[in-house]
Structures are given as C-alpha cells and as structure tokens.
Design a protein around this motif. Structure first.
Motif, PDB file in Angstrom:
ATOM      1  N   GLU A 170      34.741  72.493 -14.996  1.00 19.26           N
ATOM      2  CA  GLU A 170      34.971  73.566 -14.026  1.00 19.26           C
ATOM      3  C   GLU A 170      33.644  74.014 -13.417  1.00 19.26           C
ATOM      4  O   GLU A 170      32.663  74.204 -14.132  1.00 19.26           O
ATOM      5  N   GLY A 171      33.592  74.141 -12.095  1.00 15.09           N
ATOM      6  CA  GLY A 171      32.380  74.628 -11.436  1.00 15.09           C
ATOM      7  C   GLY A 171      31.398  73.520 -11.120  1.00 15.09           C
ATOM      8  O   GLY A 171      31.768  72.353 -10.983  1.00 15.09           O
ATOM      9  N   CYS A 215      35.024  74.385  -7.262  1.00 16.26           N
ATOM     10  CA  CYS A 215      34.644  73.021  -7.655  1.00 16.26           C
ATOM     11  C   CYS A 215      35.219  72.610  -9.013  1.00 16.26           C
ATOM     12  O   CYS A 215      35.331  73.422  -9.929  1.00 16.26           O
ATOM     13  N   LEU A 216      35.546  71.332  -9.116  1.00 13.74           N
ATOM     14  CA  LEU A 216      35.984  70.751 -10.382  1.00 13.74           C
ATOM     15  C   LEU A 216      35.602  69.285 -10.438  1.00 13.74           C
ATOM     16  O   LEU A 216      35.440  68.633  -9.395  1.00 13.74           O
ATOM     17  N   THR A 217      35.441  68.768 -11.640  1.00 17.47           N
ATOM     18  CA  THR A 217      35.074  67.367 -11.852  1.00 17.47           C
ATOM     19  C   THR A 217      36.039  66.745 -12.848  1.00 17.47           C
ATOM     20  O   THR A 217      36.233  67.281 -13.948  1.00 17.47           O
ATOM     21  N   ASP A 258      34.480  64.063  -8.212  1.00 18.67           N
ATOM     22  CA  ASP A 258      34.083  65.441  -7.890  1.00 18.67           C
ATOM     23  C   ASP A 258      34.924  65.959  -6.731  1.00 18.67           C
ATOM     24  O   ASP A 258      35.031  65.296  -5.687  1.00 18.67           O
ATOM     25  N   LEU A 259      35.522  67.153  -6.915  1.00 19.86           N
ATOM     26  CA  LEU A 259      36.457  67.696  -5.930  1.00 19.86           C
ATOM     27  C   LEU A 259      36.114  69.145  -5.593  1.00 19.86           C
ATOM     28  O   LEU A 259      35.617  69.897  -6.443  1.00 19.86           O
ATOM     29  N   VAL A 260      36.432  69.518  -4.360  1.00 24.04           N
ATOM     30  CA  VAL A 260      36.274  70.907  -3.916  1.00 24.04           C
ATOM     31  C   VAL A 260      37.605  71.366  -3.332  1.00 24.04           C
ATOM     32  O   VAL A 260      38.148  70.728  -2.414  1.00 24.04           O
ATOM     33  N   ALA A 261      38.144  72.452  -3.884  1.00 23.93           N
ATOM     34  CA  ALA A 261      39.422  72.995  -3.409  1.00 23.93           C
ATOM     35  C   ALA A 261      39.189  73.968  -2.255  1.00 23.93           C
ATOM     36  O   ALA A 261      38.057  74.427  -2.020  1.00 23.93           O
ATOM     37  N   ALA A 264      41.959  75.596  -6.975  1.00 25.37           N
ATOM     38  CA  ALA A 264      41.071  74.952  -7.945  1.00 25.37           C
ATOM     39  C   ALA A 264      41.582  75.183  -9.362  1.00 25.37           C
ATOM     40  O   ALA A 264      41.669  74.247 -10.172  1.00 25.37           O
ATOM     41  N   GLN A 265      41.973  76.429  -9.669  1.00 25.73           N
ATOM     42  CA  GLN A 265      42.465  76.752 -11.006  1.00 25.73           C
ATOM     43  C   GLN A 265      43.773  76.041 -11.320  1.00 25.73           C
ATOM     44  O   GLN A 265      44.014  75.620 -12.456  1.00 25.73           O
ATOM     45  N   ALA A 266      44.631  75.917 -10.306  1.00 28.73           N
ATOM     46  CA  ALA A 266      45.918  75.223 -10.511  1.00 28.73           C
ATOM     47  C   ALA A 266      45.671  73.786 -10.958  1.00 28.73           C
ATOM     48  O   ALA A 266      46.325  73.286 -11.889  1.00 28.73           O
ATOM     49  N   TRP A 267      44.717  73.114 -10.327  1.00 32.11           N
ATOM     50  CA  TRP A 267      44.420  71.723 -10.684  1.00 32.11           C
ATOM     51  C   TRP A 267      43.664  71.637 -12.005  1.00 32.11           C
ATOM     52  O   TRP A 267      43.936  70.734 -12.822  1.00 32.11           O
ATOM     53  N   ILE A 268      42.750  72.572 -12.255  1.00 34.94           N
ATOM     54  CA  ILE A 268      42.009  72.548 -13.526  1.00 34.94           C
ATOM     55  C   ILE A 268      42.963  72.735 -14.703  1.00 34.94           C
ATOM     56  O   ILE A 268      42.982  71.942 -15.652  1.00 34.94           O
ATOM     57  N   ARG A 269      43.800  73.789 -14.627  1.00 33.85           N
ATOM     58  CA  ARG A 269      44.728  74.068 -15.739  1.00 33.85           C
ATOM     59  C   ARG A 269      45.789  72.981 -15.850  1.00 33.85           C
ATOM     60  O   ARG A 269      46.157  72.558 -16.950  1.00 33.85           O
TER      61      ARG A 269
END
Length: 735
Positions: free
Chosen positions: A54-55, A73-75, A86-89, A95-100
C-alpha cells in the motif's frame, strides 16, 4: 472489483498508462486491457500474487511520489522473479477497494484445500475452452480443450466419454457435466491398482486396511489408528464413507496428492533443528551481487532484488559500495554500466524485510570501495537506520572461543567487512589494512574482465584506509586474507572469515578436503562466483557445501540448476535460511574428506530406488495449437563426488496429461547427509535440446518412502499445480 476500475499502470516516471481492470466471475482471475487495444487483453491469477503493498512501496511509485499521493498507490507483488505491477487509482476509496479485495482473494487462494484447488483448476479450463461464453461446451470445444490440457486422445474414445457425460443429451456439457467428464478423463488406473491391493472388497479401505497401507507401503512405522482416522477425516469427500469408517478411491487419491502424501517429510518442513550451535556449524543461504536483477555488465540495480532475496530466506546479502558524486555512497557493480542505488536506501530496505521470512540473523557482506569520508557516512546510516538490530557489541562482553549461535543472534544484523585490529584490541583513527581476496579482485584482477585494471599508482595504493567508525561496527565477521590452513590453525580467531573465488575454493576442496572441513568447523567461509560470469550465471554450490563452506553465495536473480539446489537445501528447517551441518562436519578433529567418503566410519551405503509411475497435468512448453509434450523424467543426485549420478526414463509420445512410464531407476548413496535429489521433467526433442517442463529438488534426508507425489515447480521455483509425478520410493541399506 467485478464492476471494474480504470487504474494507471506505471512502469517509470515517463510510462504511465490507463488500463481497465476487473475481477472475472471465477473470483480468482484479474482481467485488464487498454481502452485502445481493441479486443486484446491480459489476465493473471490471484494465486500468482504474493502480496499487495500500500502506498509508495516500490522504486517506481517512489519516483512519482510528487505526482501521485500515497493513498492512491498500490503494488501487486508476484511470486518468483516476475516483476511488480505498480498501479495508481483515481480515488483513495478505489485504491482501498482493490487493496482489501486482492488481499482477501490471496487469503482465499492460500487456504483452499486439495479438492477446492482441483475444482478451481477444472473451472479455469472450462472457462478457457468455452469460447462463446454460453456456459456450455460442444464436442468441438472439448477437442480443443484436450489439446490445451496437453493430451492427445483417440477422438472416438473422447466422443464416447463426452456422450457419457452429456446426460441431458443436448450435445453440449454444462459445468457439472464437464466435471464428470473430467473425472472420467483423469481416472488413474495406477492409483486404483494400489487401492485394490489393500482393499478387501475393492470398493473402500477400512480403517485397518488404511493402517496396513501406511505401515507397509508408506513405511510410517507402527502407524496408529488415530493417524489413519485423521487422514480419513481430512481427505474423504463422502460423508457416508466417513460414517462407515472407510475411505473411498476418491479420498485415497486426494490423500496421495496432498502435502502429506508428497515426497517431502512434513516434519522436516518445520523448524526442527538445534539452533543453539555456533554459526560456523550451519549452511547459510547466501546471495552474490544481491542488488542486481539481471547481468552484471548492464543489469538494473534495484531494491526489489534485496526484497526478493530476503523473502526467499536468504541470510547473507552483498552490498557493493562506491563513492557517490554528492557525498552519498552508492551501490552498483563497479566499473560497469549497471545502474546505481543509494546505500542508505539499501540499508532501509534490509531493515524492513530482514526478518519477514526468518527470525535468524542476517549478514551484510560489505564490498567497500569508498573513501574514508563516505565510509563514515555509511557507518552513520548503518547506526541510524538499523538501530538496535545491528549487532555492535560482543554478546556477553567476552571475546568468544567460538561464534555465537543463530538462536542467540535472533533478530540481529551482522556486518561482514574489514576491521582495524582484533576484537581483543581497541583502536582509534584510521590504519592500513590488508584487503581480502574478493576486494583484491574487485580492484583489478585478471579473473574479472569487467573490473578496471589498476594503474601502477593504484597498485602502490593496494592497501586502503578504513574509517574507524565503520570498523567499530564489525564484531563477529571480520574479513581477512586467507594465508593457508596451517596458518589459520595457529593464528586465526573464530570471528575472522575469508572470501574465496569459486576456482580457488574448488581447488582447495579437491587438494585439501579434510583441512577445509576442519577449518569450517570454527570459521566462516564465503564463496563467490567467478568474475568471468558476466551473465550472472552460477556455479554448483554442492561441491563447496561438501567441505562445510557455510556462505556459498549465488546469483539469486538467475534461475536454473544451481538455484534449484540452493532452494532444495534450504527448503527444510522452516525455510529459515540456516541448515545444521551433519555431525561429522562439526567436529574440529574430523577426518572426513568428500573425495574419500569411504574412509569415514559410517553406516553402510544406501540403495535408493525410484519407480517412476506416472505424471499428471504437465504444463505445455510450446503454446502452439496442437503441440503436445513428449515427457521424460530424469533423477539427478548431487552430493560427494562418489554419489553424483543421473538416470532417466524413456519419453512418452504426445501425452503431457497423464503419461505412464512405470520404470525404475536405482542409485547407491554413500553419504546421504550431504545428498540432494533433483527430479526433472523435460519435453524430449530428438533434433535439439530438450525443453524444461518442471522440477523438484530436496535433501535426501527429507525424502519419504512409499507411494508419493512430487509436486513440480517452474524454472523460477514457483508451484505449478496440479502438475506432479507419481513415484514409489524404496530406501534400504546396501547388503
């Protein structure tokens, strides 16, 4: 996630492109495409993803931190050597939806049982073959599926199975009917025959019959009824059979395909060795040129390379330090075109990832080419960033007669570098100190074509000054020049260690094997690849392990046989990066010489017999439509020279789905404690070199006898389920 999101895929500061991502209906496949790419798209399975960061937790995202805040940001980090995504929402919520979401899916994929994994695999094939996405498959689609699944089948037989599965007589199969078709397709006669040998009625195994199988075939000693009952509870899919205290053929096959039915002893996968002995009594998983992702002439230096090595259980990483133009030391392969990264960033990365995989100590092997001023900067970074994790003092204030243990140094980072004077002395300022072999090579050596050859003036200065601040941080791993085994016996201290090029180490191993083994009972040895290996290839580590060398450093970024052996050795003992050497290699008075193992008083050699029975769902190596593999299995034994051996089966024509070899390969092993066994599956080609399909490598002492499955790994060392080889293994004393 199923509705889809537009995320920026980032490769560099200048490469940032929008892609549409969505989760497919199977809940385990992520699909993405460019809005301008027409019908073209890409997919990957959640099972390929190891973690979500995350980040700004990658070099790429850090480079654009001024443009995109961390909460967007997330990786995605993939298993093996595959690069990050590496992705940027567009919003923090997205971003949180994809991370979780991805984290939940990873957990789901990791916690599936054997049946769920198989069902998912079958569903994946169904969806791949169902080209028009109508949830049904006609016979034409089924024929294509068989090719995709690596099986050449008589069309008449295939149509017969298809008709049997098509209970609705609609000319097509729905998912449930396809599962039935798959079961008929994968019916394994070789497992059925084993089942029949122990089943009284040919339909089921009673508790007593299962116990007999585990005792007689699997050689699990006097198997308790409790263990047999546990296996029934765990693997029998039928509740009716469970109530009757019985195991069906389906349950029996599921047990054999599980980790408990695998070739690797489950108890050896856990941390089970004595971790209270001196560091010199262990083999230590070690990396060379750790900062490189590719070759050592033009390759990229990256913090990710340190992360990948540490995640693989590596406990000794190399840091090549050079003067930076702005007073900040940099890490790269000197006198080459490899890219540079900051020393302080390397140390911060090591601090963060050092103990995520293992609690046992990490050794920082420092290649120091910096001026005194920048060495002092290095020392400051080491103290400030590592803090209490850096071992800066003697454990009990006393100079040791032997090195401390991994247990005593848990959670600690040790610095391996040159040091002013001995631990017994106290020095200030800077002094001239002799270079190690490895540093001599790095400053100009005929064996290293990519190093800059020294001028006459530089040769006069072949001894360089040390910063006392950096020197003071070296405690248990002082780098010294090797002056011979006799000199070491008379003068060396346990905390002094030398580095050897692979060629020098191999010569010492051949000419003075016993001396080398004795030397390594007290002191650490680091072996490094030849400078001629500009492609970052590796040498065979087994030759150096066989004389007790602990830090046998390999290029972790380069897949192949040598890294398979390294992964195999360190796959035991909880993958903690430390493996206790055999007892005869820990005794300072040992007479063991790997060139003459018969001179050691030891039990009789062992006969190692492998009946290679069958293969299951081998992956295709050539993606051309209609291409089917012709698989063979080769068994390779690596150990002392006398034990080195290879043998292989014949190849099976056009069948990677369920090939049956039923061939027996035999070996004699004189020193089982040092032997590694590598199972390799290849696609036979009479016109050119065989193509690699999969492999599995493990220590001989971790092998379970009996009917076992070998779960294959890719060239990268990652799992490729459900690909496996079914074998029957027998180990006995040679009479």
């Amino acid at each position: 996630m199923m509705a889809g999101s537009t995320l920026r895929k980032v490769k560099s500061r200048s490469w940032k492109k929008q892609r549409h991502f969505r989760l497919l209906e199977d809940g385990l496949t992520i699909w993405y495409k460019s809005r301008w790419a027409g019908r073209g798209h890409s997919t990957f399975s959640v099972s390929e993803v190891e973690a979500v960061r995350e980040g700004h937790q990658s070099e790429v995202l850090l480079s654009i931190a001024d443009e995109f805040p961390a909460h967007l940001c997330l990786t995605l980090v993939f298993h093996g050597r595959q690069g990050n995504l590496d992705l940027v929402a567009e919003s923090p919520e997205e971003a949180q939806a994809w991370i979780r979401g991805v984290r939940k899916l990873i957990h789901k994929a990791e916690t599936m049982d054997e049946k769920e994994r198989l069902d998912q695999w079958v569903l994946d094939w169904f969806q791949k073959a169902d080209k028009n996405k109508d949830g049904r498959m006609n016979f034409k689609e089924v024929r294509k599926l068989l090719k995709m699944m690596n099986v050449e089948m008589n069309e008449e037989h295939a149509f017969h199975l298809f008709t049997m599965a098509d209970r609705s007589e609609s000319g097509s199969l729905e998912i449930e009917q396809f599962v039935h078709f798959y079961k008929m397709l994968t019916q394994r006669d070789e497992v059925w025959k084993v089942f029949q040998e122990y089943s009284g009625d040919g339909e089921k195994l009673t508790l007593e019959e299962l116990e007999n199988f585990l005792t007689q075939e699997q050689q699990e000693g006097e198997c308790s009824g409790q263990h047999a009952q546990e296996l029934m509870n765990r693997y029998e899919p039928s509740e009716t059979a469970k109530k009757q205290g019985a195991m069906s053929l389906d349950g029996f096959q599921m047990y054999l395909c599980s980790q408990e039915g695998s070739i690797f002893k489950p108890e050896h996968r856990q941390l089970h060795q004595d971790m209270s002995q001196p560091l010199s009594h262990y083999f230590i998983s070690s990396s060379h040129n750790t900062y490189l992702l590719e070759d050592q002439l033009r390759g990229q230096s990256s913090l990710e390379a340190y992360i990948q090595a540490l995640k693989r259980g590596c406990r000794c990483v190399e840091v090549d330090c050079w003067d930076g133009s702005d007073g900040e030391p940099v890490v790269y392969h000197g006198h080459t075109w490899t890219s540079k990264i900051l020393f302080k960033d390397v140390i911060a990365t090591v601090k963060e990832y050092a103990f995520k995989t293992s609690d046992f100590p990490v050794i920082l092997s420092l290649e120091n080419h910096c001026c005194v001023e920048q060495q002092t900067v290095m020392a400051q970074h080491l103290k400030q960033i590592l803090g209490d994790t850096l071992q800066r003092t003697l454990l009990d204030g006393q100079v040791p007669e032997q090195l401390p243990s991994p247990q005593e140094l848990k959670g600690k980072i040790l610095l391996k570098a040159k040091k002013i004077g001995r631990l017994e002395e106290s020095c200030d300022g800077t002094v001239t100190d002799e270079m190690s072999d490895e540093e001599d090579m790095a400053n100009g050596d005929a064996d290293n074509p990519c190093a800059e050859q020294p001028s006459a003036e530089r040769q006069k200065k072949s001894k360089s000054k040390l910063s006392s601040e950096l020197s003071d941080l070296v405690v248990y791993c002082k780098s010294i020049h090797f002056h011979g085994f006799e000199h070491a016996r008379l003068h060396s201290k346990c905390y002094e260690m030398s580095s050897f090029s692979e060629s020098k180490a191999k010569k010492l191993a051949k000419d003075a094997g016993t001396d080398f083994v004795q030397y390594n009972t007290k002191q650490l040895s680091r072996i490094y690849p030849s400078g001629l290996r500009t492609d970052s290839s590796n040498y065979n580590p087994q030759e150096l392990w066989s004389v007790g060398c602990q830090i046998v450093a390999l290029n972790f970024q380069t897949a192949g046989l040598e890294m398979d052996l390294n992964d195999g050795l360190f796959s035991q003992n909880g993958c903690c990066g430390y493996v206790l050497k055999p007892e005869f290699m820990r005794d300072g008075n040992t007479t063991f010489d790997p060139e003459k193992p018969a001179e050691r008083r030891a039990p009789r050699p062992l006969r190692f017999s492998i009946q290679v029975i069958s293969g299951q769902q081998l992956p295709k190596v050539n993606q051309k439509e209609g291409s089917i593999v012709d698989p063979l299995v080769r068994v390779e034994v690596y150990g002392v020279p006398q034990d080195q051996a290879k043998a292989e089966t014949n190849y099976i024509h056009n069948n990677g789905f369920n090939p049956v070899w039923d061939e027996t390969l035999n070996f004699v092993i004189s020193t089982p404690e040092l032997a590694l066994v590598r199972f390799v599956v290849e696609d036979y080609d009479k016109a050119s070199r065989n193509d690699f399909i999969g492999q599995f490598t493990l220590p001989f002492t971790c092998i379970q006898a009996g009917y076992r499955h070998i779960h294959l790994l890719s060239k990268d060392g990652t799992a490729i389920p459900p690909s496996s080889v079914f074998v029957n293994i027998s180990i006995s004393e040679l009479t």
